[in-house]
Design an enzyme around this catalytic site. Structure first.
Site, PDB file in Angstrom:
ATOM      1  N   ASP A  32       0.699  -1.188   0.016  1.00  0.00           N
ATOM      2  CA  ASP A  32       0.157   0.026  -0.030  1.00  0.00           C
ATOM      3  C   ASP A  32       0.851   1.413   0.120  1.00  0.00           C
ATOM      4  O   ASP A  32       1.772   1.343   0.784  1.00  0.00           O
ATOM      5  CB  ASP A  32      -0.769   0.110   1.147  1.00  0.00           C
ATOM      6  CG  ASP A  32      -2.076   0.791   1.017  1.00  0.00           C
ATOM      7  OD1 ASP A  32      -3.283   0.444   1.147  1.00  0.00           O
ATOM      8  OD2 ASP A  32      -1.823   2.097   1.100  1.00  0.00           O
ATOM      9  N   ASN A  88     -13.033  -3.611   2.790  1.00  0.00           N
ATOM     10  CA  ASN A  88     -14.010  -2.557   2.907  1.00  0.00           C
ATOM     11  C   ASN A  88     -14.946  -2.867   1.451  1.00  0.00           C
ATOM     12  O   ASN A  88     -14.456  -2.765   0.387  1.00  0.00           O
ATOM     13  CB  ASN A  88     -13.504  -1.186   2.859  1.00  0.00           C
ATOM     14  CG  ASN A  88     -12.656  -0.885   4.154  1.00  0.00           C
ATOM     15  OD1 ASN A  88     -12.866  -1.373   5.043  1.00  0.00           O
ATOM     16  ND2 ASN A  88     -11.408  -0.118   3.896  1.00  0.00           N
ATOM     17  N   GLN A  95     -14.760   2.086   1.498  1.00  0.00           N
ATOM     18  CA  GLN A  95     -13.941   1.604   0.238  1.00  0.00           C
ATOM     19  C   GLN A  95     -13.946   2.891  -0.606  1.00  0.00           C
ATOM     20  O   GLN A  95     -14.718   3.782  -0.803  1.00  0.00           O
ATOM     21  CB  GLN A  95     -14.835   0.648  -0.590  1.00  0.00           C
ATOM     22  CG  GLN A  95     -14.161   0.060  -1.473  1.00  0.00           C
ATOM     23  CD  GLN A  95     -15.056  -0.896  -2.373  1.00  0.00           C
ATOM     24  OE1 GLN A  95     -16.096  -0.971  -2.012  1.00  0.00           O
ATOM     25  NE2 GLN A  95     -14.362  -1.321  -3.292  1.00  0.00           N
ATOM     26  N   HIS A 101     -10.336  -5.321  -3.069  1.00  0.00           N
ATOM     27  CA  HIS A 101      -9.191  -5.715  -2.435  1.00  0.00           C
ATOM     28  C   HIS A 101      -9.298  -5.845  -0.942  1.00  0.00           C
ATOM     29  O   HIS A 101      -9.936  -5.809  -0.300  1.00  0.00           O
ATOM     30  CB  HIS A 101      -8.025  -4.530  -2.801  1.00  0.00           C
ATOM     31  CG  HIS A 101      -8.753  -3.140  -1.929  1.00  0.00           C
ATOM     32  ND1 HIS A 101      -9.672  -2.280  -2.835  1.00  0.00           N
ATOM     33  CD2 HIS A 101      -8.480  -2.350  -1.034  1.00  0.00           C
ATOM     34  CE1 HIS A 101      -9.890  -1.440  -2.145  1.00  0.00           C
ATOM     35  NE2 HIS A 101      -9.413  -1.360  -1.186  1.00  0.00           N
ATOM     36  N   HIS A 103      -7.001  -5.813   2.737  1.00  0.00           N
ATOM     37  CA  HIS A 103      -5.866  -5.197   3.140  1.00  0.00           C
ATOM     38  C   HIS A 103      -5.221  -6.256   4.208  1.00  0.00           C
ATOM     39  O   HIS A 103      -5.789  -6.991   4.954  1.00  0.00           O
ATOM     40  CB  HIS A 103      -6.074  -3.912   4.145  1.00  0.00           C
ATOM     41  CG  HIS A 103      -6.802  -2.860   3.218  1.00  0.00           C
ATOM     42  ND1 HIS A 103      -5.905  -1.682   3.076  1.00  0.00           N
ATOM     43  CD2 HIS A 103      -8.014  -2.494   2.959  1.00  0.00           C
ATOM     44  CE1 HIS A 103      -6.919  -0.812   2.663  1.00  0.00           C
ATOM     45  NE2 HIS A 103      -7.950  -1.437   2.390  1.00  0.00           N
TER      46      HIS A 103
END
Ligand code: AMP
Ligand code: ZN
Length: 136
Positions: A32, A88, A95, A101, A103
């Site tokens: 990230d 999310n 989101q 995706h 995390h």
């Protein structure tokens, strides 16, 4: 299929460079850009799905198996004390990038981060009501 204006489609498929931790035919795992903690990673399917609601059953199950493998590797290499999987769906849920995706957030003692919510008191009746709403 890829979506033309989707940044995570471009990253997942290698059109935009990223710090890639893992790649196979269906997924790319990247760091990230704005990590919550050292090693904060994102699991991206190469095929576009805007969120969990759109994700295929196959991709959903593979994503969790991949998360498990990454968790073991990252915990070994980063020597973190634990990790959070966060995923999310929808703007209301936080989101910001509309490509599914997951995390992986390594956690370290005293890292000062909080992935948290405010627990609320509810009655047994309220629990029963929501149980009915979901199950009946
Ligand atoms: P979410 O709020 O669950 O949609 O999370 C989106 C995440 O994507 C955030 O943690 C961002 O820091 C991260 N992010 C956005 N753009 C990029 C990018 N180009 N490369 C890596 N991470 C990104
Ligand atoms: Zn996409």
């Amino acid at each position: 299929m890829k979506k033309d204006d989707c940044i995570f489609c471009k990253i997942a498929n290698g059109e935009i460079s990223s710090k890639t931790l893992y790649e196979d035919e269906e997924f790319r795992v990247i760091l990230d850009l704005k990590p919550a903690a050292k090693g904060h990673a994102l699991i991206l399917p190469k095929e576009h799905a805007s969120s969990l609601y759109e994700l295929s059953d196959e991709a959903a199950s593979k994503a969790l198996v991949l998360a498990k493998k990454m968790a073991a590797r990252m915990t070994d290499r980063l020597e973190c004390d634990g990790l959070n999987l966060v995923q999310n769906n929808g703007e209301t849920a936080g989101q910001t990038v509309m490509h599914f995706h997951m995390h992986i957030i390594p956690r370290y003692k005293n890292d000062g981060q909080a992935i948290d919510w405010e627990p609320k008191d509810v009655s047994q009746e309220e629990l029963e009501e929501v149980k009915k709403q979901i199950t009946e």
